[in-house]
Design a protein around this motif. Structure first.
Motif, mmCIF file in Angstrom:
data_model
loop_
_atom_site.group_PDB
_atom_site.id
_atom_site.type_symbol
_atom_site.label_atom_id
_atom_site.label_comp_id
_atom_site.label_asym_id
_atom_site.label_seq_id
_atom_site.Cartn_x
_atom_site.Cartn_y
_atom_site.Cartn_z
ATOM 1 N N ALA A 95 3.310 10.330 -9.547
ATOM 2 C CA ALA A 95 2.611 10.548 -10.807
ATOM 3 C C ALA A 95 1.849 11.874 -10.778
ATOM 4 O O ALA A 95 1.775 12.575 -11.776
ATOM 5 C CB ALA A 95 1.648 9.397 -11.090
ATOM 6 N N GLY A 96 1.312 12.234 -9.625
ATOM 7 C CA GLY A 96 0.604 13.510 -9.473
ATOM 8 C C GLY A 96 1.538 14.693 -9.598
ATOM 9 O O GLY A 96 1.186 15.745 -10.138
ATOM 10 N N ARG A 97 2.754 14.573 -9.116
ATOM 11 C CA ARG A 97 3.731 15.656 -9.233
ATOM 12 C C ARG A 97 4.145 15.874 -10.680
ATOM 13 O O ARG A 97 4.427 16.977 -11.092
ATOM 14 C CB ARG A 97 4.981 15.333 -8.412
ATOM 15 C CG ARG A 97 4.778 15.475 -6.939
ATOM 16 C CD ARG A 97 6.072 15.257 -6.220
ATOM 17 N NE ARG A 97 5.843 15.179 -4.800
ATOM 18 C CZ ARG A 97 6.712 14.724 -3.928
ATOM 19 N NH1 ARG A 97 7.883 14.275 -4.341
ATOM 20 N NH2 ARG A 97 6.444 14.692 -2.655
ATOM 21 N N ARG A 98 4.232 14.805 -11.434
ATOM 22 C CA ARG A 98 4.650 14.918 -12.832
ATOM 23 C C ARG A 98 3.612 15.652 -13.675
ATOM 24 O O ARG A 98 3.954 16.339 -14.618
ATOM 25 C CB ARG A 98 4.898 13.522 -13.417
ATOM 26 C CG ARG A 98 6.098 12.856 -12.829
ATOM 27 C CD ARG A 98 6.331 11.495 -13.464
ATOM 28 N NE ARG A 98 7.297 10.763 -12.650
ATOM 29 C CZ ARG A 98 7.245 9.467 -12.423
ATOM 30 N NH1 ARG A 98 6.294 8.752 -12.958
ATOM 31 N NH2 ARG A 98 8.152 8.906 -11.666
ATOM 32 N N THR A 99 2.334 15.477 -13.335
ATOM 33 C CA THR A 99 1.285 16.112 -14.127
ATOM 34 C C THR A 99 1.047 17.561 -13.700
ATOM 35 O O THR A 99 0.502 18.339 -14.454
ATOM 36 C CB THR A 99 -0.037 15.327 -14.030
ATOM 37 O OG1 THR A 99 -0.455 15.266 -12.670
ATOM 38 C CG2 THR A 99 0.132 13.935 -14.595
ATOM 39 N N ALA A 100 1.435 17.900 -12.497
ATOM 40 C CA ALA A 100 1.181 19.258 -11.990
ATOM 41 C C ALA A 100 2.216 20.248 -12.462
ATOM 42 O O ALA A 100 3.229 20.046 -12.926
ATOM 43 C CB ALA A 100 1.145 19.252 -10.468
ATOM 44 N N ALA A 125 3.857 5.854 -5.532
ATOM 45 C CA ALA A 125 3.777 5.911 -6.985
ATOM 46 C C ALA A 125 2.688 6.882 -7.434
ATOM 47 O O ALA A 125 2.872 7.645 -8.395
ATOM 48 C CB ALA A 125 3.515 4.509 -7.551
ATOM 49 N N THR A 126 1.559 6.884 -6.741
ATOM 50 C CA THR A 126 0.468 7.800 -7.077
ATOM 51 C C THR A 126 0.874 9.243 -6.827
ATOM 52 O O THR A 126 0.597 10.123 -7.651
ATOM 53 C CB THR A 126 -0.779 7.457 -6.246
ATOM 54 O OG1 THR A 126 -1.137 6.099 -6.480
ATOM 55 C CG2 THR A 126 -1.942 8.361 -6.591
ATOM 56 N N MET A 127 1.566 9.492 -5.729
ATOM 57 C CA MET A 127 2.008 10.845 -5.417
ATOM 58 C C MET A 127 3.038 11.328 -6.433
ATOM 59 O O MET A 127 3.001 12.491 -6.861
ATOM 60 C CB MET A 127 2.571 10.898 -4.008
ATOM 61 C CG MET A 127 1.520 10.730 -2.930
ATOM 62 S SD MET A 127 2.199 10.621 -1.267
ATOM 63 C CE MET A 127 2.972 12.194 -1.087
ATOM 64 N N ARG A 170 0.829 -1.210 0.000
ATOM 65 C CA ARG A 170 0.000 0.000 0.000
ATOM 66 C C ARG A 170 0.859 1.254 0.000
ATOM 67 O O ARG A 170 0.569 2.229 -0.696
ATOM 68 C CB ARG A 170 -0.927 0.006 1.215
ATOM 69 C CG ARG A 170 -2.112 -0.902 1.099
ATOM 70 C CD ARG A 170 -3.140 -0.644 2.187
ATOM 71 N NE ARG A 170 -2.567 -0.643 3.521
ATOM 72 C CZ ARG A 170 -2.549 -1.709 4.344
ATOM 73 N NH1 ARG A 170 -3.078 -2.846 3.945
ATOM 74 N NH2 ARG A 170 -2.020 -1.623 5.539
ATOM 75 N N HIS A 171 1.938 1.232 0.774
ATOM 76 C CA HIS A 171 2.848 2.375 0.854
ATOM 77 C C HIS A 171 3.492 2.647 -0.507
ATOM 78 O O HIS A 171 3.564 3.793 -0.950
ATOM 79 C CB HIS A 171 3.916 2.114 1.916
ATOM 80 C CG HIS A 171 4.929 3.201 2.038
ATOM 81 N ND1 HIS A 171 4.640 4.409 2.609
ATOM 82 C CD2 HIS A 171 6.227 3.257 1.651
ATOM 83 C CE1 HIS A 171 5.714 5.175 2.572
ATOM 84 N NE2 HIS A 171 6.699 4.492 1.995
ATOM 85 N N ASP A 172 3.964 1.595 -1.158
ATOM 86 C CA ASP A 172 4.590 1.750 -2.474
ATOM 87 C C ASP A 172 3.596 2.279 -3.499
ATOM 88 O O ASP A 172 3.947 3.126 -4.331
ATOM 89 C CB ASP A 172 5.180 0.423 -2.948
ATOM 90 C CG ASP A 172 6.384 -0.004 -2.132
ATOM 91 O OD1 ASP A 172 6.966 0.846 -1.412
ATOM 92 O OD2 ASP A 172 6.747 -1.201 -2.206
#
Length: 68
Positions: free
Chosen positions: A63-68, A59-61, A53-55
């Motif tokens: 991916a969110g930084r890359r799109t922002a 990964a989601t966080m 769950r941590h990994d």
């Protein structure tokens, strides 16, 4: 989770912890050792799920930084 309680050594081996699984099988063959082996199996399984769950969250966080 039921597998981790009934056959903790096999549960550990299926999760990639081969040495822990062998030690757990040896511990499980004694009547008194089965209870600690079952607890160890459940704790190991819970830790593996928490790590997964941590990994996924990292990964989601990222991916969110890359799109922002």
């Amino acid at each position: 989770m039921l597998l981790a309680i009934l056959i903790p050594g096999l549960s550990m081996m299926l999760n990639g912890h081969f040495l822990k699984g062998i030690v757990c099988f040896i511990l499980q063959f004694t009547i008194l050792g089965w209870i600690p082996a079952a607890i160890w199996g459940v704790a190991s399984r819970s830790q593996d799920l928490a790590r997964k769950r941590h990994d996924e969250m990292l990964a989601t966080m990222q991916a969110g930084r890359r799109t922002a």
